[in-house]
Design an enzyme around this catalytic site. Structure first.
Site, short mmCIF file in Angstrom:
data_model
loop_
_atom_site.label_atom_id
_atom_site.label_comp_id
_atom_site.label_asym_id
_atom_site.label_seq_id
_atom_site.Cartn_x
_atom_site.Cartn_y
_atom_site.Cartn_z
N LYS A 34 20.14 -29.64 41.00
CA LYS A 34 20.83 -30.49 40.02
C LYS A 34 22.34 -30.32 40.15
O LYS A 34 22.82 -29.36 40.79
CB LYS A 34 20.38 -30.09 38.61
CG LYS A 34 20.77 -28.67 38.20
CD LYS A 34 20.11 -28.26 36.89
CE LYS A 34 20.48 -26.83 36.53
NZ LYS A 34 19.70 -26.33 35.37
N ARG A 132 16.00 -25.95 23.07
CA ARG A 132 16.71 -27.02 23.77
C ARG A 132 15.77 -28.22 23.95
O ARG A 132 15.98 -29.26 23.37
CB ARG A 132 17.25 -26.49 25.10
CG ARG A 132 18.13 -27.47 25.84
CD ARG A 132 18.83 -26.86 27.03
NE ARG A 132 17.93 -26.50 28.12
CZ ARG A 132 18.33 -26.05 29.30
NH1 ARG A 132 19.63 -25.89 29.56
NH2 ARG A 132 17.47 -25.75 30.24
N HIS A 166 11.56 -22.27 29.50
CA HIS A 166 12.82 -21.79 30.07
C HIS A 166 13.33 -20.62 29.23
O HIS A 166 13.32 -20.69 28.00
CB HIS A 166 13.84 -22.94 30.06
CG HIS A 166 15.07 -22.69 30.88
ND1 HIS A 166 15.02 -22.30 32.20
CD2 HIS A 166 16.39 -22.77 30.56
CE1 HIS A 166 16.27 -22.16 32.65
NE2 HIS A 166 17.10 -22.44 31.68
N ARG A 221 11.78 -21.08 39.83
CA ARG A 221 12.76 -22.18 39.84
C ARG A 221 14.19 -21.68 39.96
O ARG A 221 15.01 -21.90 39.06
CB ARG A 221 12.73 -22.96 38.51
CG ARG A 221 11.46 -23.53 38.01
CD ARG A 221 11.75 -24.47 36.84
NE ARG A 221 12.41 -23.84 35.71
CZ ARG A 221 11.79 -23.29 34.67
NH1 ARG A 221 10.49 -23.31 34.58
NH2 ARG A 221 12.49 -22.73 33.70
N TYR A 267 55.04 -26.46 35.09
CA TYR A 267 55.09 -27.04 33.74
C TYR A 267 55.13 -25.95 32.66
O TYR A 267 54.49 -24.91 32.77
CB TYR A 267 53.83 -27.86 33.48
CG TYR A 267 53.74 -29.15 34.26
CD1 TYR A 267 54.70 -30.14 34.12
CD2 TYR A 267 52.67 -29.37 35.11
CE1 TYR A 267 54.60 -31.34 34.82
CE2 TYR A 267 52.56 -30.56 35.82
CZ TYR A 267 53.53 -31.54 35.67
OH TYR A 267 53.42 -32.72 36.36
N CYS A 314 48.77 -27.16 38.19
CA CYS A 314 48.99 -28.60 37.94
C CYS A 314 47.73 -29.37 38.31
O CYS A 314 46.74 -28.79 38.72
CB CYS A 314 50.17 -29.10 38.77
SG CYS A 314 51.67 -28.11 38.62
N ASP A 316 47.27 -31.37 40.86
CA ASP A 316 47.03 -31.45 42.31
C ASP A 316 47.59 -30.27 43.08
O ASP A 316 47.39 -30.20 44.30
CB ASP A 316 47.68 -32.73 42.86
CG ASP A 316 47.37 -33.93 42.00
OD1 ASP A 316 46.18 -34.18 41.75
OD2 ASP A 316 48.32 -34.60 41.54
C1 LIG Z 1 19.21 -25.06 35.74
C2 LIG Z 1 17.81 -24.66 35.49
C3 LIG Z 1 17.20 -23.68 36.28
C4 LIG Z 1 17.96 -22.86 37.30
O1 LIG Z 1 18.72 -21.88 36.65
P1 LIG Z 1 19.50 -20.75 37.47
O2 LIG Z 1 19.98 -19.81 36.46
O3 LIG Z 1 20.62 -21.45 38.18
O4 LIG Z 1 18.53 -20.19 38.44
C5 LIG Z 1 15.85 -23.44 36.08
N1 LIG Z 1 15.17 -24.11 35.14
C6 LIG Z 1 15.73 -25.03 34.33
C7 LIG Z 1 14.90 -25.72 33.30
C8 LIG Z 1 17.08 -25.32 34.47
O5 LIG Z 1 17.64 -26.24 33.67
#
Ligand SMILES: *Cc1c(COP(=O)(O)O)cnc(C)c1O
Length: 369
Positions: A34, A132, A166, A221, A267, A314, A316
């Site tokens: 992602k 979440r 998660h 994951r 700046y 800045c 750039d």
């Molecule tokens: C982003 C995400 C992960 C990966 O998390 P890391 O900490 O980068 O390994 C796994 N599961 C879900 C649902 C996520 O949103």
């Protein structure tokens, strides 16, 4: 090139192999790509992971998944975020796997899949403590969650392939992580009693993959660990796999100027030079993803020497002391093996994830390995 990010796909491959080496035979690997693979380039990262045998990939939304499909990636892709009803038909057409968080969303996806004459693969999402996405699965809500999931599983046009949760603090609070795992296991038992046994049960991101083998279940994951970073220093134990950063963010000195004593820099005039100073001008700024809060704090390595940014970053450009030796054309490392992104993240009050994903669109990625 002005500023570029070297992406070492050889390091990605090593990290993949190191993480894979932790898993028992039969445990699947989902590579999270992602947010443009955390800034590393979603398509090249996904191609490499697919070639290495990752069984699954994950995107945040349908557009990210569609980008992978258009590039010819054929591995299963789990869309981690909820898919809006109006995109349900496209989800089925792209052959992606949808995350289903509640009954209303499931019913809409089911109707769209039936109308399109397709079957949409889904993974049910359980909220075991992240608050979440997903059905709340604490003790008090467990049986309601089981009932709702059973009703979803009975909908036409949907195939329940997986169920997942998660962790909120896998790199921190062990007791809470174990409580989440217990809640998830209680859910799996409840589903089993209703005759629902999804093939892929999963919960471990990078931190849990590094710390808790009990959480591997049918699939892990990882995201950040693939890109060579530990979610937190506590995830790096004596037996942990050695991860190698995949990204090296570089820029090149465009000018070296001698500024008189007493002059102020950039700046807001936040830096004042005590004595005459050679300053190197670097063509990288917050428009490239270099956080402005690193002004007068962040370090950039040139000729092996870390140099603290002088004055404000800045849009750039930024400036660093050039010492006696820095010359126009020298390569400067902003993040990489000499200049850990973790250090910059700590100075910026954030985590490596945010700095890596912030590397801007105008920074070309140069692929090695
Ligand atoms: C982003 C995400 C992960 C990966 O998390 P890391 O900490 O980068 O390994 C796994 N599961 C879900 C649902 C996520 O949103």
């Amino acid at each position: 090139m002005r500023t570029w990010a070297e992406i070492d796909l050889g390091a990605l491959e090593e990290n993949y192999r190191a993480l894979r080496g932790l898993l028992p035979a039969g445990c699947r690997f989902l590579g999270v790509v992602k947010a443009n693979a955390y800034g590393h380039g979603a398509v090249p990262a996904a191609r490499r992971l697919e070639a290495l045998g990752a069984e699954y990939l994950a995107a945040a939304c349908l557009d990210e998944a569609a980008e992978l499909r258009e590039a010819g990636i054929s591995a299963p892709i789990l869309v981690l975020g909820p898919i809006p009803v109006e995109q349900a038909g496209e989800a089925a057409a792209q052959n992606v796997t949808a995350t289903v968080c509640h009954w209303e969303n499931a019913r809409a996806l089911s109707a769209a899949a039936v109308a399109a004459g397709r079957t949409l693969k889904i993974h049910l999402k359980a909220d075991t403590g992240m608050s979440r996405l997903g059905l709340v699965c604490d003790h008090a809500h467990l049986s309601a969650a089981v009932e709702e999931m059973a009703a979803i599983a009975a909908l036409p046009g949907l195939e329940v392939e997986g169920v997942f949760t998660h962790f909120a603090d896998a790199d921190g609070d062990e007791a809470f992580t174990m409580l989440q795992l217990q809640r998830f296991q209680a859910l799996l038992e409840g589903l089993r009693d209703r005759g629902i046994v999804p093939a892929i049960r999963h919960c471990a991101g990078s931190a849990a993959t590094l710390k808790y083998p009990a959480a591997y279940l049918d699939m892990v994951r990882p995201g950040i660990a693939l890109y060579g970073h530990y979610p937190d220093p506590s995830c790096k134990g004596p037996g942990s796999p050695v991860l190698r950063p995949v990204m090296r963010l570089c820029t090149r000195v465009v000018d070296v100027r001698t500024v008189p004593a007493g002059a102020t820099v950039s700046y807001g005039r936040t830096a004042r030079l005590e004595r005459e100073t050679r300053l190197a001008v670097l063509p990288i700024g917050y428009g490239d993803g270099l956080f402005r809060c690193l002004s007068n704090r962040g370090r950039i390595t040139i000729r092996g020497v870390p140099r603290t940014i002088t004055g404000r970053v800045c849009m750039d450009l930024c400036m660093v002391p050039a010492g006696e030796d820095v010359q126009v054309g020298d390569v400067a490392e902003v993040y990489g093996p000499s200049q850990p992104v973790e250090e910059a993240a700590a100075l910026a009050g954030t985590i490596s994830y945010e700095l890596l994903t912030a590397v801007g669109r105008r920074v070309p990625r140069v692929y090695l390995g």
